[in-house]
Design an enzyme around this catalytic site. Structure first.
Site, PDB file in Angstrom:
ATOM      1  N   ASP A   8      -1.865   6.352   6.178  1.00 29.00           N
ATOM      2  CA  ASP A   8      -1.836   4.982   6.689  1.00 29.00           C
ATOM      3  C   ASP A   8      -2.679   4.941   7.681  1.00 29.00           C
ATOM      4  OD1 ASP A   8      -0.941   2.515   6.180  1.00 29.00           O
ATOM      5  OD2 ASP A   8       1.014   2.760   6.912  1.00 29.00           O
ATOM      6  N   LYS A  44       0.894  -1.190  -0.038  1.00 29.86           N
ATOM      7  CA  LYS A  44       0.038  -0.109   0.030  1.00 29.86           C
ATOM      8  C   LYS A  44       0.909   1.349   0.061  1.00 29.86           C
ATOM      9  CE  LYS A  44      -2.234  -1.446   3.667  1.00 29.86           C
ATOM     10  NZ  LYS A  44      -1.486  -2.671   3.718  1.00 29.86           N
ATOM     11  N   THR A  45       1.735   1.262   0.897  1.00 30.11           N
ATOM     12  CA  THR A  45       2.908   2.353   0.861  1.00 30.11           C
ATOM     13  C   THR A  45       3.546   2.500  -0.312  1.00 30.11           C
ATOM     14  OG1 THR A  45       3.345   1.835   3.206  1.00 30.11           O
ATOM     15  CG2 THR A  45       4.626   3.353   2.317  1.00 30.11           C
ATOM     16  N   THR A  54      -5.899  -1.535   6.844  1.00 27.78           N
ATOM     17  CA  THR A  54      -6.259  -2.968   6.992  1.00 27.78           C
ATOM     18  C   THR A  54      -7.466  -3.379   7.278  1.00 27.78           C
ATOM     19  OG1 THR A  54      -5.538  -2.942   9.241  1.00 27.78           O
ATOM     20  CG2 THR A  54      -3.686  -3.438   7.833  1.00 27.78           C
ATOM     21  N   ARG A  76       6.702  -8.362   1.536  1.00 31.19           N
ATOM     22  CA  ARG A  76       7.215  -7.888   2.851  1.00 31.19           C
ATOM     23  C   ARG A  76       8.002  -9.215   3.328  1.00 31.19           C
ATOM     24  NH1 ARG A  76       4.646  -4.467   6.310  1.00 31.19           N
ATOM     25  NH2 ARG A  76       5.666  -2.541   5.531  1.00 31.19           N
TER      26      ARG A  76
HETATM   27  N1  LIG Z   1       3.712  -5.482  -5.937  1.00 26.59           N
HETATM   28  C1  LIG Z   1       4.961  -5.588  -5.352  1.00 26.59           C
HETATM   29  N2  LIG Z   1       6.070  -5.532  -6.152  1.00 26.59           N
HETATM   30  C2  LIG Z   1       7.121  -5.434  -5.647  1.00 26.59           C
HETATM   31  N3  LIG Z   1       7.536  -5.369  -4.102  1.00 26.59           N
HETATM   32  C3  LIG Z   1       6.628  -5.189  -3.557  1.00 26.59           C
HETATM   33  C4  LIG Z   1       5.233  -5.229  -3.936  1.00 26.59           C
HETATM   34  N4  LIG Z   1       4.430  -4.914  -3.006  1.00 26.59           N
HETATM   35  C5  LIG Z   1       5.094  -4.705  -2.022  1.00 26.59           C
HETATM   36  N5  LIG Z   1       6.535  -4.756  -2.271  1.00 26.59           N
HETATM   37  C6  LIG Z   1       7.662  -4.742  -1.366  1.00 26.59           C
HETATM   38  O1  LIG Z   1       7.377  -5.175  -0.193  1.00 26.59           O
HETATM   39  C7  LIG Z   1       7.643  -4.229   0.880  1.00 26.59           C
HETATM   40  C8  LIG Z   1       6.421  -3.743   1.694  1.00 26.59           C
HETATM   41  O2  LIG Z   1       5.573  -3.135   1.034  1.00 26.59           O
HETATM   42  P1  LIG Z   1       4.804  -1.996   1.664  1.00 26.59           P
HETATM   43  O3  LIG Z   1       5.564  -1.118   2.610  1.00 26.59           O
HETATM   44  O4  LIG Z   1       4.356  -1.046   0.433  1.00 26.59           O
HETATM   45  O5  LIG Z   1       3.380  -2.741   2.164  1.00 26.59           O
HETATM   46  P2  LIG Z   1       2.267  -1.839   2.950  1.00 26.59           P
HETATM   47  O6  LIG Z   1       1.137  -2.469   2.599  1.00 26.59           O
HETATM   48  O7  LIG Z   1       2.380  -0.430   3.047  1.00 26.59           O
HETATM   49  O8  LIG Z   1       2.350  -2.435   4.422  1.00 26.59           O
HETATM   50  P3  LIG Z   1       1.878  -1.780   6.007  1.00 26.59           P
HETATM   51  O9  LIG Z   1       0.230  -1.716   5.689  1.00 26.59           O
HETATM   52  O10 LIG Z   1       2.668  -2.356   6.910  1.00 26.59           O
HETATM   53  O11 LIG Z   1       2.324  -0.217   5.731  1.00 26.59           O
HETATM   54  C9  LIG Z   1       8.429  -3.025   0.173  1.00 26.59           C
HETATM   55  O12 LIG Z   1       9.895  -3.263   0.555  1.00 26.59           O
HETATM   56  C10 LIG Z   1       8.190  -3.320  -1.161  1.00 26.59           C
HETATM   57  O13 LIG Z   1       9.147  -3.067  -2.068  1.00 26.59           O
END
Ligand SMILES: Nc1ncnc2c1ncn2[C@@H]1O[C@H](COP(=O)(O)OP(=O)(O)OP(=O)(O)O)[C@@H](O)[C@H]1O
Length: 360
Positions: free
Chosen positions: A122, A77-78, A171, A230
């Site tokens: 977030d 998401k981030t 989430t 992740r």
């Molecule tokens: N579709 C994707 N392709 C490649 N790498 C990804 C992808 N999605 C996530 N990642 C990798 O996974 C890691 C976590 O992603 P991210 O921080 O965006 O998750 P998030 O959903 O925002 O988590 P949170 O809810 O804990 O904030 C990052 O290092 C990112 O590079």
């Protein structure tokens, strides 16, 4: 569905297979983040839809509609919010619901946004009520009323805001009040990744980290990553350490399996705690049904840890079911631990719940 499986509990945050970011993740994630939509692996529908939303806004020379991203931690998401900013060639401001406890905190952020800026919020479901109400007006009319003074003498001073795009992440989409949900022009639901997609994430990250890995090595890590990029990236780093210290640095299936064996992450992504819960359920209680408190005592953990940290993944994997009579193991749980379920009508405590529910 509750995806906050391991964000709030100490045990969860420290797990190798926990989906919440730990300190090391935060340090390396920036380097591994895809920079544009074409690099973002998987989530085909979300990517296509978002691509349309952003292209259309660019063609009109307008700011993009507000976007809500929902899904479990670690699914990107981030990363997507940063990609939105990059695709719109706009700056991004990152904050989170828990950081905005007073409406004034939000007013300060909103009033300092530049035109077209992306505001990434977030855990938007954890914002305070007054801030949430201020956000309704800001999203719809690009205006907020700042209240000055208290009691009968208080006055509302209207403040115009530049057009901006709010990207909210949660989430728990179900916890958002409908008036807030309705103000997003586009809602994207992020799914867990399939093993093929995780393999692509792992190959891409291995390239960036300069790790030599073959297809089978990546597949082995992908199968243990619980559908979450992740976790895939974190397991890759632990496997890299092992390959470097115990072998020639190359990651093969054998190396990946041996490395993750050291860290007690099994072939399906279960760790020590998950397996302890399953083992207790099967070996001590014949597959259940058994109450949560009893199960927690049996594994020497808090109720909350079993319920919030271990169970969500076991349920998602179809290894455990929550029933009104207690926790019950599915036939797949017996197979996974290499145990034989008790016979129908057989002796002992094994039996009724599991057989009644699953006919095993
Ligand atoms: N579709 C994707 N392709 C490649 N790498 C990804 C992808 N999605 C996530 N990642 C990798 O996974 C890691 C976590 O992603 P991210 O921080 O965006 O998750 P998030 O959903 O925002 O988590 P949170 O809810 O804990 O904030 C990052 O290092 C990112 O590079």
């Amino acid at each position: 569905m509750n995806w906050d499986d391991d964000t709030d509990t100490g045990t969860g945050a420290e797990r190798l297979v926990g989906a919440a970011a730990d300190g090391e993740d935060q340090a390396v994630e920036a380097a591994l983040r895809p920079k544009d939509l074409s690099e973002f692996v998987g989530q085909e529908k979300v990517r296509q839809q978002l691509d349309l939303v952003l292209r259309a806004a660019r063609q009109r020379g307008a700011t993009a509609d507000h976007v809500l991203l929902s899904g479990a931690p670690g699914l990107g998401k981030t990363t997507l919010s940063m990609i939105i900013a990059a695709e719109m060639n706009a700056p991004i401001r990152i904050t989170s619901g828990p950081a905005i406890q007073h409406a004034g905190d939000l007013a300060a952020i909103l009033s300092s946004l530049q035109e077209g800026e992306i505001l990434f919020l977030d855990e938007i479901h954890r914002m305070s009520r007054p801030a949430e109400e201020m956000l309704y007006m800001a999203m719809e009319d690009f205006r907020v009323d700042v209240i000055v003074g208290k009691g009968p003498g208080a006055t509302a001073i209207p403040l115009e805001l530049p057009p901006f795009t709010l990207v909210g992440a949660t989430t728990r989409a179900g916890l958002l009040p409908p008036p807030l949900r309705d103000r997003f022009g586009f809602t994207a639901h992020m799914e867990f990744y399939d093993p093929g997609e995780l393999q692509r994430v792992i190959h891409r990250s291995a390239g960036l980290l300069d790790v030599e890995i073959d297809t089978e090595g990546a597949a082995e890590i992908a199968g243990r990553s619980r559908g979450t990029p992740r976790i895939a990236n974190r397991l890759l780093r632990r496997v890299r350490d092992y390959a470097q210290v115990r072998a020639d640095g190359r990651v093969t299936r054998e190396i990946a399996a041996a490395a993750l064996g050291v860290y007690e992450v099994d072939g399906r992504g279960l760790d020590r705690l998950d397996r302890a819960v399953l083992e207790a359920l099967l070996k001590l209680f014949g597959g259940g049904p058994v109450g949560l408190s009893t199960l927690a005592v049996a594994v020497g953990e808090e109720r909350e840890t079993v319920e919030e940290v271990a169970e969500p993944f076991l349920v998602r994997e179809g290894l455990l079911a929550r029933t009104p009579r207690g926790r019950v193991a599915t036939p797949a749980a017996w197979t996974h631990l290499g145990l034989v379920p008790p016979q129908a009508g057989g002796p002992g405590i094994q039996g009724s719940g599991q057989q009644g529910l699953f006919g095993a």
